[in-house]
Enzyme design. Structure first.
Site, short mmCIF file in Angstrom:
data_model
loop_
_atom_site.label_atom_id
_atom_site.label_comp_id
_atom_site.label_asym_id
_atom_site.label_seq_id
_atom_site.Cartn_x
_atom_site.Cartn_y
_atom_site.Cartn_z
N ARG A 62 -2.80 16.45 -0.26
CA ARG A 62 -1.77 15.60 -0.86
C ARG A 62 -1.99 15.48 -2.36
NH1 ARG A 62 -1.24 10.93 3.90
NH2 ARG A 62 -0.96 12.48 5.55
N ARG A 116 -8.46 7.31 -1.32
CA ARG A 116 -7.26 8.10 -1.61
C ARG A 116 -7.69 9.41 -2.24
NH1 ARG A 116 -2.09 6.29 -1.87
NH2 ARG A 116 -2.82 4.15 -1.79
N GLU A 168 -4.74 0.76 5.43
CA GLU A 168 -4.21 1.64 6.47
C GLU A 168 -5.26 2.67 6.91
OE1 GLU A 168 -0.63 3.79 5.43
OE2 GLU A 168 -1.09 5.32 6.93
N SER A 224 -1.55 5.53 11.58
CA SER A 224 -0.13 5.27 11.45
C SER A 224 0.58 6.06 12.53
CB SER A 224 0.32 5.73 10.07
OG SER A 224 1.71 5.58 9.93
N ARG A 274 -11.13 7.53 5.26
CA ARG A 274 -10.90 6.09 5.39
C ARG A 274 -11.67 5.50 6.57
NH1 ARG A 274 -4.69 4.71 3.53
NH2 ARG A 274 -4.92 5.66 1.48
#
Length: 431
Positions: A261, A276, A348, A351, A393
């Site tokens: 990403r 991130r 988060e 998801s 994460r």
RNA sequence: GGAGGUGUCGCCUAGCCCGGUUUAUGGCGCCCGCCUGCUAAGCGGGUUGAGGGUUGUGCCCUCUCGCGGGUUCAAAUCCCGCCACCUCCGCCA
């Protein structure tokens, strides 16, 4: 892609859905106009084409002067047919572009509004009270350094910011988490997959990642190829252009893959550590099922995510993501957010999205179902996806949550069999 | 990367040389019915998918033979490009 019939027959529903996401309804009018233009162009072309075919049949039989006459007539017609065909394909392209710009209408249950308008559905576990335990928790970067588990400095040296190495216990932890996640999914009936992560535009567009999310996607220079940000992409495109036997649904796949990403637009956010990053590994669940079963399947995916987080002994909450914060493809989305002690908030971790028939319409995936009367029926089906484990994460949450005063980290019991029976990760010297 | 071959309706397959009743043949599978004293055998019919029109709800039309162009009045069929797969060679983990 939304159902074109729904757009034509109930445009106000789509307008309301746009508003709920905080978007303009003008795309609806654009799409309606394009639809009308398209249908006019189709009628025009088909009329001319039918005439041409009729004449063609006569020519085949005709002879002599009659044939010469017919040839002269149809020669002019041929040019008109060609023009009409070009007009039609242009109109269809416009129509498609307009339709593709419209996101999946959010579910009635989804809260209206944007990023901060989520609704907390449930909370699980209790955040640790480090003050009561009498020590200041270290953050994951510090713990990673002490344990010789995460090396962000060398990640940056070699690859740039938002890259990292997992080393020693950190690498062991990833492999353990992946194997444990795969075991859980396999016993729930998922088919294990290792998909390609470079894909053609069709797969990317079909899953809805070339819309507003396009800025976040890495494209290979000089090639019509993209690096996927999630294995949802190759898993959805896996059955593209196929009609699946209804009896084989639901089909559940679980994939391990790297994810890439750009993180465009998040400058300055989460710059410290591995919350991130531009690359991470992930285990993702993916279901193909009927439209009728989709909501129930969504709850099941959430259930498997919760089972996973419970086994890791993390404190977390489940939120119902607001309409404006849904991806293009999702009708409804639940996030599981784990408590990160040094940030004093929930972040988060997993998801799960119900994309209904939005992706399957774009990718031409349908189901063939038996009917009461006789001939089987071909209908759109639904796709859903859900994270089992996004490695960085999850490592953050585990290290920070289960750390001890001396800098060691207690391994949750369920994970121990995957870590050679280790119960604690101990600090190492001289990283 | 080079050479050759292949790609047809869920699967298999005919048609391609030689363009025009091709409405793409046949088989398997599937669906409906008949027959039958059992879930067999046999018989008849149906069965690619998408879109448009009409609302006569049944019919009409268009597209669909890997994809995209071209030639032609007309393309599964001829020509060009691309893609995928197979075989062989080269290279490589």
């Amino acid at each position: 892609m939304i159902d074109p019939r729904l757009l034509r027959e109930e445009p106000d529903l789509i307008r309301a859905a746009q508003e709920k996401r905080g978007l303009s309804g003008s795309v609806v009018d654009r799409a309606l106009e394009a639809d009308a233009a398209r249908r006019a162009a189709i009628a025009d072309f088909e009329h001319l084409r039918a005439e041409q075919k009729q004449l063609g049949k006569l020519i085949a039989k005709a002879t002599g002067e009659e044939k010469v006459d017919l040839l002269a007539r149809t020669k002019r017609l041929a040019a008109d047919v060609k023009t009409a065909e070009a007009t039609q394909s242009e109109a269809e392209q416009d129509w498609r572009d307009a339709l593709y710009a419209i996101p999946n209408p959010a579910a009635d249950e989804s809260p209206a509004g944007g990023e901060d308008d989520y609704v907390v559905l449930s909370e699980h576990g209790t955040p640790r009270d480090f003050e009561a335990e009498g020590f200041e928790p270290r953050d994951h970067v510090e713990l990673g350094r002490i344990l010789g588990a995460i090396d962000v400095e060398r990640g940056a040296k070699v690859s740039g910011s938002r890259f990292y190495y997992l080393t020693g216990a950190g690498a062991d932890l990833e492999l353990a988490l992946v194997n444990m996640a795969m075991d859980q999914a396999r016993s729930a009936g998922f088919i294990t997959m290792i998909p390609p992560t470079l894909v053609k535009p069709r797969a990317m567009e079909g899953t809805g990642f070339l819309g507003q999310a396009a800025d976040d996607v890495y494209r290979i220079e000089g090639q019509d190829t993209y690096l996927v940000g999630t294995s949802e992409v190759p898993l959805a495109a896996y059955h593209s252009d196929e009609i699946l036997d209804g009896d084989t649904l639901p089909r559940r796949y679980v994939a391990f893959s790297p994810c890439y990403r750009k993180e465009a637009g998040s400058h300055g956010k989460d710059t410290r550590g591995i919350i991130r990053v531009h690359w991470f590994d992930k285990v993702e669940m993916f279901s193909y099922t009927t439209l009728e079963e989709a909501s129930a399947e969504h709850e099941r995916l959430l259930g498997w995510e919760r089972e996973w987080l419970d086994k890791l002994e993390l404190a977390y909450r489940v939120i119902d993501v607001a309409a404006g914060d849904l991806g293009l493809s999702a009708k409804r989305k639940f996030d599981c957010e784990a408590w990160v002690p040094t940030q004093g908030r929930y972040r988060e971790l997993t998801s799960t999205s119900n994309c209904t028939d939005f992706q399957t319409r774009r990718l031409d995936i349908r189901g063939r179902f038996a009917t009461e009367g006789g001939q089987p029926e071909v209908k759109p089906i639904a796709t859903l996806n859900g994270t089992l484990v996004a490695i960085p994460r999850t490592i953050v949450a585990i290290l920070e949550t289960h750390q001890q005063a001396d800098g060691s980290v207690r391994i949750p019991e369920a994970l121990r069999p995957y870590l050679q029976g280790r119960e604690v990760l101990e600090p190492v010297s001289g990283a």
